[in-house]
Write a protein that holds these residues in place. Structure first.
Motif, PDB file in Angstrom:
ATOM      1  N   LEU A  13      -5.055   4.063 -18.976  1.00 38.66           N
ATOM      2  CA  LEU A  13      -4.393   4.189 -17.687  1.00 38.66           C
ATOM      3  C   LEU A  13      -2.941   4.634 -17.822  1.00 38.66           C
ATOM      4  N   GLY A  14      -2.523   4.865 -19.060  1.00 37.69           N
ATOM      5  CA  GLY A  14      -1.166   5.340 -19.268  1.00 37.69           C
ATOM      6  C   GLY A  14      -0.161   4.236 -19.415  1.00 37.69           C
ATOM      7  N   ALA A  15      -0.581   2.970 -19.518  1.00 34.92           N
ATOM      8  CA  ALA A  15       0.352   1.861 -19.647  1.00 34.92           C
ATOM      9  C   ALA A  15       0.646   1.616 -21.115  1.00 34.92           C
ATOM     10  N   PRO A  16       1.911   1.482 -21.507  1.00 28.97           N
ATOM     11  CA  PRO A  16       2.224   1.222 -22.903  1.00 28.97           C
ATOM     12  C   PRO A  16       1.772  -0.167 -23.315  1.00 28.97           C
ATOM     13  N   ALA A  17       1.309  -0.299 -24.571  1.00 27.20           N
ATOM     14  CA  ALA A  17       0.868  -1.595 -25.073  1.00 27.20           C
ATOM     15  C   ALA A  17       2.074  -2.485 -25.324  1.00 27.20           C
ATOM     16  N   GLN A  18       2.043  -3.724 -24.841  1.00 28.65           N
ATOM     17  CA  GLN A  18       3.116  -4.661 -25.058  1.00 28.65           C
ATOM     18  C   GLN A  18       2.958  -5.298 -26.442  1.00 28.65           C
ATOM     19  N   PRO A  19       4.068  -5.762 -27.069  1.00 25.50           N
ATOM     20  CA  PRO A  19       3.988  -6.277 -28.440  1.00 25.50           C
ATOM     21  C   PRO A  19       2.968  -7.392 -28.626  1.00 25.50           C
ATOM     22  N   ALA A  20       2.928  -8.391 -27.720  1.00 29.30           N
ATOM     23  CA  ALA A  20       1.991  -9.496 -27.877  1.00 29.30           C
ATOM     24  C   ALA A  20       0.554  -9.014 -27.780  1.00 29.30           C
ATOM     25  N   VAL A  21       0.318  -8.109 -26.833  1.00 31.30           N
ATOM     26  CA  VAL A  21      -1.029  -7.572 -26.678  1.00 31.30           C
ATOM     27  C   VAL A  21      -1.387  -6.694 -27.864  1.00 31.30           C
ATOM     28  N   ALA A  22      -0.393  -5.969 -28.400  1.00 29.87           N
ATOM     29  CA  ALA A  22      -0.646  -5.115 -29.556  1.00 29.87           C
ATOM     30  C   ALA A  22      -1.099  -5.939 -30.750  1.00 29.87           C
ATOM     31  N   GLN A  23      -0.461  -7.103 -30.959  1.00 31.64           N
ATOM     32  CA  GLN A  23      -0.877  -7.958 -32.062  1.00 31.64           C
ATOM     33  C   GLN A  23      -2.306  -8.443 -31.858  1.00 31.64           C
ATOM     34  N   ALA A  24      -2.628  -8.820 -30.615  1.00 30.94           N
ATOM     35  CA  ALA A  24      -3.993  -9.252 -30.319  1.00 30.94           C
ATOM     36  C   ALA A  24      -4.979  -8.121 -30.543  1.00 30.94           C
ATOM     37  N   GLU A 395     -13.200  17.696 -22.497  1.00 25.17           N
ATOM     38  CA  GLU A 395     -13.568  17.106 -21.209  1.00 25.17           C
ATOM     39  C   GLU A 395     -12.760  15.822 -20.988  1.00 25.17           C
ATOM     40  N   TRP A 396     -11.586  15.995 -20.396  1.00 25.91           N
ATOM     41  CA  TRP A 396     -10.623  14.905 -20.265  1.00 25.91           C
ATOM     42  C   TRP A 396     -11.131  13.752 -19.405  1.00 25.91           C
ATOM     43  N   GLU A 397     -12.017  14.010 -18.481  1.00 26.32           N
ATOM     44  CA  GLU A 397     -12.468  12.960 -17.563  1.00 26.32           C
ATOM     45  C   GLU A 397     -13.812  12.353 -17.953  1.00 26.32           C
ATOM     46  N   ASN A 398     -14.295  12.688 -19.133  1.00 26.68           N
ATOM     47  CA  ASN A 398     -15.572  12.166 -19.610  1.00 26.68           C
ATOM     48  C   ASN A 398     -15.318  10.904 -20.445  1.00 26.68           C
ATOM     49  N   PRO A 436      -5.500  14.479 -15.763  1.00 25.17           N
ATOM     50  CA  PRO A 436      -6.527  13.859 -16.618  1.00 25.17           C
ATOM     51  C   PRO A 436      -6.159  13.897 -18.096  1.00 25.17           C
ATOM     52  N   ARG A 437      -5.608  15.019 -18.536  1.00 19.77           N
ATOM     53  CA  ARG A 437      -5.190  15.123 -19.942  1.00 19.77           C
ATOM     54  C   ARG A 437      -4.076  14.132 -20.253  1.00 19.77           C
ATOM     55  N   LEU A 438      -3.118  13.948 -19.345  1.00 18.80           N
ATOM     56  CA  LEU A 438      -2.022  13.012 -19.582  1.00 18.80           C
ATOM     57  C   LEU A 438      -2.543  11.584 -19.675  1.00 18.80           C
ATOM     58  N   LYS A 439      -3.457  11.229 -18.817  1.00 19.07           N
ATOM     59  CA  LYS A 439      -4.054   9.892 -18.849  1.00 19.07           C
ATOM     60  C   LYS A 439      -4.790   9.668 -20.166  1.00 19.07           C
ATOM     61  N   PHE A 440      -5.560  10.646 -20.586  1.00 15.64           N
ATOM     62  CA  PHE A 440      -6.336  10.591 -21.824  1.00 15.64           C
ATOM     63  C   PHE A 440      -5.416  10.404 -23.032  1.00 15.64           C
ATOM     64  N   LEU A 441      -4.422  11.284 -23.166  1.00 10.70           N
ATOM     65  CA  LEU A 441      -3.592  11.286 -24.368  1.00 10.70           C
ATOM     66  C   LEU A 441      -2.586  10.144 -24.384  1.00 10.70           C
ATOM     67  N   SER A 442      -2.071   9.744 -23.230  1.00 12.00           N
ATOM     68  CA  SER A 442      -1.167   8.593 -23.216  1.00 12.00           C
ATOM     69  C   SER A 442      -1.932   7.328 -23.609  1.00 12.00           C
ATOM     70  N   LEU A 477       3.677  14.809 -21.476  1.00 10.66           N
ATOM     71  CA  LEU A 477       3.202  13.990 -22.584  1.00 10.66           C
ATOM     72  C   LEU A 477       4.355  13.562 -23.482  1.00 10.66           C
ATOM     73  N   GLY A 478       5.445  14.315 -23.461  1.00  4.48           N
ATOM     74  CA  GLY A 478       6.585  14.002 -24.309  1.00  4.48           C
ATOM     75  C   GLY A 478       7.119  12.595 -24.133  1.00  4.48           C
ATOM     76  N   GLN A 479       6.984  12.041 -22.937  1.00  7.40           N
ATOM     77  CA  GLN A 479       7.505  10.691 -22.694  1.00  7.40           C
ATOM     78  C   GLN A 479       6.733   9.635 -23.471  1.00  7.40           C
ATOM     79  N   TYR A 480       5.512   9.941 -23.921  1.00  2.71           N
ATOM     80  CA  TYR A 480       4.692   8.972 -24.634  1.00  2.71           C
ATOM     81  C   TYR A 480       4.757   9.163 -26.152  1.00  2.71           C
TER      82      TYR A 480
END
Length: 616
Positions: A13-24, A395-398, A436-442, A477-480
């Protein structure tokens, strides 16, 4: 497992992983994903060498005439019961191919073949009490279905990452046979998709081994410097087996450091500790340490380098010092044969050519290369960009395509997360902008940070905003990304070579940029005026005018021109010049240096001197 799914969903969904969740996420991934790591340092029986093969373009060995999977396909390795019994195949009298290897360059009739080839290998096995056995494949391109003694073990999709199956309960004392159905047919829903600019080599392209472990063993360990620290080693271990909750000791004997931890019920434990006597790994000083992870009867041992990699503004900091990446792109293509690399010597040849250019960095395009290449780069002190084949337009939306890309990314990181040489994980190359590509790659970028927070995320982008004389880096995409890769072929796919020197660049992100591709083609030995395509003089003019452009980009922190060596590509049919080769190499497919090789060599020599000055 729920944490892993949550983070991948957040990433998608484009949300960055938080540190605690990343460890999990790291914990869940380590516990749930069964890929063996550090295989070169485990006891094993090689199954490499000659395998019998059956070419099956209509898949008659898999489907019945009603086109449903047959219970008595080629995987059964059947023999006639008597003189009148009808069996229309025979592995034991069939032709052979070498494994590892591609079928395209081993048999002329298979040069352009895309479809199914069945591989069969017989081997002897003798059970050792208290041991487990795993059938491990370095890679098979692209869809592999694996059978042991006529029974299916499983299947794997993806041509460049390893996979394995536990087989101890299916092995027989004495003679056994393994059959693999390998299909390299391209599909729109594959990663990479059906359109790419490299050869679709088919077959068991990397080593096959029967790996032995104790009943309880260290399946994986992550031992690196903690992100942001120059002297704190941190990581995790994953133990597999009935006694997985027993204490585990992680040690670096030469540094006189160790830590003992007790895994949880799932066999997972984290550790950390400061190490006073730890020299940093880097180009010019590829120091590695013997690391041991002991759990009961098992000792997981590896040679690991320790270094930090981070960014600050426009700078890439290696061990706290700003570094300029003097790089080159290369495919996993063997010198002389033009087929898939199959030996460490071929890896060394490619890397030594890079060193001859004064490179401190290689971009391994456009898929994970073999493990020996990464380990050899680490031994030589060469920095590495490693990427998955999310290439051009997919196929970015598949959801199935995303799951495939995500799995390949996890495989790549899992295999190589202890290799100090790898500083950049790349999620894509030359992909078109769009939501769709931004959502996929982020989402993939978030997954990288969750699985390995110690390295940097990158991707090779293209320019989408350009006006007279000015090119602006503004891909969303550069922001990610931590480091922005840019592919730009001024003088080849646009403009004349002379037009490149005055180009100006703007960057909307306060981040370092690597010119991840530039260059032009030449047929080795073809000479003429500098404005004549395909001559070595034209290629040299492209490079030298691009050097002028690169020197004027204040936020540029490296480059990896395209490409080290000419390589086969079905997109390049021009007779008497290309002949199904991409001719942008600085060396021919036979290893002969073109004029541009020496131009880049001299340019990098100057860059090396420049960045060795105080203040750089």
């Amino acid at each position: 497992m729920k944490n892993l799914v949550l983070v991948l969903l957040l990433g998608a969904l484009g949300a960055p992983a938080q540190p605690a969740v990343a460890q999990a996420t790291a914990q869940a991934a380590a516990a749930a994903y069964p890929l063996l790591t550090n295989v070169p340092n485990r006891p094993s029986q090689s199954l490499d060498g000659a395998w019998r093969i059956l070419i099956d373009p209509m898949e008659n060995g898999y489907y019945s005439y009603r086109y449903v999977p047959s219970p008595n396909g080629f995987f059964k390795n059947q023999k006639p019961k008597d003189k009148s019994d009808l069996v229309e195949y025979d592995f034991d009298t069939a032709e052979q191919l070498q494994v590892p290897g591609d079928w395209n360059t081993q048999r002329e009739k298979l040069f352009l073949y895309e479809g199914t080839v069945w591989y069969k290998k017989s081997f002897a096995f003798h059970k050792t009490a208290g041991k487990r056995e795993f059938l491990y494949f370095g890679a098979a391109n692209y869809d592999a279905k694996v059978y042991l003694n006529g029974e299916k073990l499983g299947e794997h999709t993806g041509g460049f990452t390893p996979f394995n199956f536990e087989v101890g309960d299916r092995l027989k004392e004495g003679e056994n046979f393994v059959v693999v159905k390998v299909d390299n047919t391209r599909h729109r829903t594959d990663i990479p998709t059906n359109n790419s600019d490299w050869w679709n080599f088919g077959g068991l392209t990397r080593s096959v081994q029967l790996v032995e472990t104790p009943e309880t063993f260290v399946r994986d360990a992550f031992v690196q410097l903690k992100k942001g620290s120059a002297d704190e080693v941190a990581g995790w271990v994953q133990v597999d087996g009935g006694a997985r909750a027993q204490p585990v000791t992680v040690s670096i004997p030469e540094a006189r450091w160790q830590a003992t931890v007790t895994p949880n019920a799932a066999g997972y434990a984290t550790f950390s500790g400061r190490v006073k006597r730890l020299e940093r790994w880097g180009p010019g000083h590829p120091r590695r340490y013997r690391v041991q992870v002991r759990s009961g009867q098992d000792t997981y041992q590896d040679s690991i380098g320790f270094r930090t990699i981070e960014t600050r503004g426009n700078d890439i900091l290696l061990n706290g010092q700003s570094v300029y990446l003097r790089g080159i792109c290369l495919h996993e293509v063997a010198p002389m044969t033009g087929g898939r690399v199959t030996t460490v010597d071929e890896d060394r040849t490619l890397l030594h050519w890079a060193q001859e250019l004064h490179c401190n960095f290689v971009r391994l395009a456009h898929y994970p290369h073999n493990e020996a290449m990464i380990r050899e780069a680490e031994r030589l002190g060469i920095l590495v960009w490693s990427e998955i084949p999310v290439y051009w337009t997919i196929e970015w939306e598949n959801p199935a395509v995303y799951a495939n890309a995500s799995q390949q990314l996890a495989d790549m990181i899992t295999r190589d997360h202890n290799r100090a040489a790898v500083i950049l994980w790349s999620v894509a190359n030359e992909t078109p902008p769009g939501a769709p590509r931004l959502k996929f790659l982020s989402g993939l970028a978030g997954q990288v940070r969750a699985l390995d927070p110690t390295r940097l995320v990158t991707g090779a982008l293209e320019i989408h905003t350009s006006e007279a004389g000015v090119r602006t880096i503004d891909d969303p995409l550069g922001q990610y990304l931590d480091v922005i890769g840019m592919n730009n072929y001024c003088g080849w796919y646009g403009g004349t070579p002379e037009s490149c020197g005055d180009l100006q660049w703007k960057n909307t992100y306060d981040k370092p940029v690597v010119m991840s591709e530039y260059g032009g083609g030449a047929q080795q030995g073809r000479h003429g005026p500098a404005d004549e395509r395909w001559t070595e003089e034209y290629q040299t003019a492209v490079f030298e005018n691009n050097f002028k452009m690169l020197d004027k980009i204040p936020f540029l922190r490296g480059a990896s021109p395209w490409v080290l060596m000419d390589f086969r590509s079905p997109r390049r049919p021009l007779p008497d010049i290309q002949d199904f080769y991409n001719r942008k190499g600085l060396l021919s497919e036979r290893g002969v240096r073109k004029q541009a090789f020496f131009s880049l060599q001299e340019y990098y020599r100057r860059k090396q001197q420049q960045w060795q000055k105080p203040g750089k």
